[in-house]
Write a protein that holds these residues in place. Structure first.
Motif, PDB file in Angstrom:
ATOM      1  N   ASP A   1       1.048  -1.034   0.130  1.00  0.00           N
ATOM      2  CA  ASP A   1       0.235   0.142   0.103  1.00  0.00           C
ATOM      3  C   ASP A   1       1.008   0.997  -0.083  1.00  0.00           C
ATOM      4  O   ASP A   1       1.477   1.610   1.134  1.00  0.00           O
ATOM      5  CB  ASP A   1      -1.083   0.152   1.549  1.00  0.00           C
ATOM      6  N   ALA A   2       0.630   2.137  -0.926  1.00  0.00           N
ATOM      7  CA  ALA A   2       1.732   3.454  -0.997  1.00  0.00           C
ATOM      8  C   ALA A   2       1.815   4.571   0.112  1.00  0.00           C
ATOM      9  O   ALA A   2       1.866   4.838  -0.005  1.00  0.00           O
ATOM     10  CB  ALA A   2       1.746   3.893  -2.321  1.00  0.00           C
ATOM     11  N   SER A   3       0.274   4.225   0.867  1.00  0.00           N
ATOM     12  CA  SER A   3      -0.043   4.817   2.266  1.00  0.00           C
ATOM     13  C   SER A   3       1.028   4.218   2.980  1.00  0.00           C
ATOM     14  O   SER A   3       0.745   4.852   4.040  1.00  0.00           O
ATOM     15  CB  SER A   3      -1.084   5.512   2.127  1.00  0.00           C
ATOM     16  N   ASP A   4       1.181   3.385   3.433  1.00  0.00           N
ATOM     17  CA  ASP A   4       1.950   2.307   4.379  1.00  0.00           C
ATOM     18  C   ASP A   4       2.992   1.384   3.794  1.00  0.00           C
ATOM     19  O   ASP A   4       2.685   0.699   3.724  1.00  0.00           O
ATOM     20  CB  ASP A   4       0.558   1.853   5.266  1.00  0.00           C
ATOM     21  N   LEU A   5       4.255   2.099   3.734  1.00  0.00           N
ATOM     22  CA  LEU A   5       5.549   1.798   3.601  1.00  0.00           C
ATOM     23  C   LEU A   5       5.862   0.725   4.514  1.00  0.00           C
ATOM     24  O   LEU A   5       7.644   0.860   4.243  1.00  0.00           O
ATOM     25  CB  LEU A   5       6.149   1.687   2.385  1.00  0.00           C
ATOM     26  N   GLY A   6       5.894   0.735   5.965  1.00  0.00           N
ATOM     27  CA  GLY A   6       6.146   0.387   6.862  1.00  0.00           C
ATOM     28  C   GLY A   6       7.467  -0.437   6.646  1.00  0.00           C
ATOM     29  O   GLY A   6       8.388  -0.124   7.142  1.00  0.00           O
ATOM     30  N   GLU A   7       7.143  -1.353   5.805  1.00  0.00           N
ATOM     31  CA  GLU A   7       8.819  -2.120   5.986  1.00  0.00           C
ATOM     32  C   GLU A   7       9.703  -2.013   5.163  1.00  0.00           C
ATOM     33  O   GLU A   7      11.132  -3.280   5.586  1.00  0.00           O
ATOM     34  CB  GLU A   7       7.709  -4.275   4.861  1.00  0.00           C
ATOM     35  N   PHE A   8       9.334  -0.785   4.468  1.00  0.00           N
ATOM     36  CA  PHE A   8      10.701  -0.721   4.354  1.00  0.00           C
ATOM     37  C   PHE A   8      11.585   0.731   5.435  1.00  0.00           C
ATOM     38  O   PHE A   8      11.476   1.463   5.433  1.00  0.00           O
ATOM     39  CB  PHE A   8      10.486   0.106   3.079  1.00  0.00           C
TER      40      PHE A   8
ATOM     41  N   GLU B   1       5.760   8.754   2.905  1.00  0.00           N
ATOM     42  CA  GLU B   1       5.588   7.608   2.668  1.00  0.00           C
ATOM     43  C   GLU B   1       6.825   7.487   2.422  1.00  0.00           C
ATOM     44  O   GLU B   1       7.930   7.655   1.530  1.00  0.00           O
ATOM     45  CB  GLU B   1       4.433   6.801   2.987  1.00  0.00           C
ATOM     46  N   MET B   2       6.807   8.169   0.341  1.00  0.00           N
ATOM     47  CA  MET B   2       7.346   8.639  -0.844  1.00  0.00           C
ATOM     48  C   MET B   2       9.189   9.141   0.000  1.00  0.00           C
ATOM     49  O   MET B   2       9.802   9.055  -0.655  1.00  0.00           O
ATOM     50  CB  MET B   2       7.067   9.222  -1.664  1.00  0.00           C
ATOM     51  N   VAL B   3       8.824  10.303   1.078  1.00  0.00           N
ATOM     52  CA  VAL B   3      10.021  11.138   0.983  1.00  0.00           C
ATOM     53  C   VAL B   3      10.569  10.183   1.930  1.00  0.00           C
ATOM     54  O   VAL B   3      11.811  10.170   1.790  1.00  0.00           O
ATOM     55  CB  VAL B   3       9.466  12.242   1.782  1.00  0.00           C
TER      56      VAL B   3
END
Length: 270
Positions: free
Chosen positions: A91-98, A124-126
């Protein structure tokens, strides 16, 4: 179920993506991707930009909300022998695994713009972009007279009202909204730039056949037809879309389709 996930798992977007390959390759060729870069492609679909990016970069990861599109992208990477290209659901709004600062370049062409919670998408993108890296987005522009903006406008007119709190995806095509989201994520406004660009849909089929592909396989258009049918307005919707697709075709013959669509290209220097 996640409504955004359900939307993009409805139908089969790979059938639309077939008309987008040449422009995807052309866009990637202009991005200046070098062999030392690690790239994230958000809302990647089946790899229209991720696959050509993998021909330049050291590693490319495609992330999409749709599990069938992730599987289709994986098959395409395998067919092309691109061992440096992988796909996964996310999900683009939650990239917590990265972890923070994981990628040199974050791309999203007509993908992350459809994710809910746009401010979280920007953050998240930033967050996952390394200092000195870039974010490059391609976003459809509200009110633009070309194909996709008009398709989304017409479809929404026949669809039920969105839920309370819904933020239209095409607000990603408004300069001031984009600036607000990325400055809210800590990026100085001077590091955000914009350009109008063109994406061309091309296929060996008539405009009517191309519309039939959207009607059968593209989630937002499928939903519009279903709602119009329930309200006795299906013929009205179809006539309006037939006129749109036919009038936008720049080919001299109706046997093939070539439709340019304007989008906002956003570049963020991190």
């Amino acid at each position: 179920m996640n409504a955004n996930k359900a939307l993009w798992e409805k139908g089969d977007f790979t059938r639309i993506a077939e008309s987008m390959r040449a422009s995807g390759e052309a866009i990637v060729a202009r991005l200046g991707i070098t062999p030392d870069l690690t790239v994230l492609d958000l809302g990647c679909g089946d790899g229209t930009t991720a696959l050509p990016a993998a021909r330049y970069a050291s590693r490319v990861l495609g992330v999409d909300i749709s599990e069938p599109l992730v599987a289709a992208g994986t098959r395409r990477a395998e067919r092309h022998g691109l061992t440096n290209l992988t796909f996964q659901q996310g999900d683009a709004s939650d990239l917590g695994e990265f972890p923070d600062a994981t990628f040199d370049l974050v791309l999203s062409f007509f993908g992350a713009m459809f994710a809910p919670r746009p401010s979280e998408v920007a953050k998240e993108m930033v967050r996952v972009t390394r200092p000195g890296g870039r974010i490059v987005m391609g976003n459809w522009i509200p009110g633009d007279p070309t194909l996709v903006a008009q398709l989304l406008r017409i479809s929404s007119a026949y669809s039920p009202p969105p839920p309370e709190g819904f933020v239209s995806p095409v607000t990603w095509g408004i300069d001031k909204d984009v600036v607000e989201r990325f400055t809210g994520a800590g990026v100085p406004a001077d590091d955000i730039s914009f350009a109008r660009d063109t994406y061309t849909f091309e296929l060996d089929a008539s405009p009517s056949e191309f519309l039939a592909t959207f009607k059968t396989y593209y989630g937002p258009t499928m939903n519009a037809y279903q709602a119009a049918e329930a309200n006795g307005r299906a013929a009205e919707l179809h006539a309006e879309l037939e006129e749109l697709f036919t009038s936008q075709n720049t080919n001299a013959t109706d046997a093939t389709t070539c439709i340019p669509a304007t989008f906002l290209r956003v570049t963020v220097d991190c």
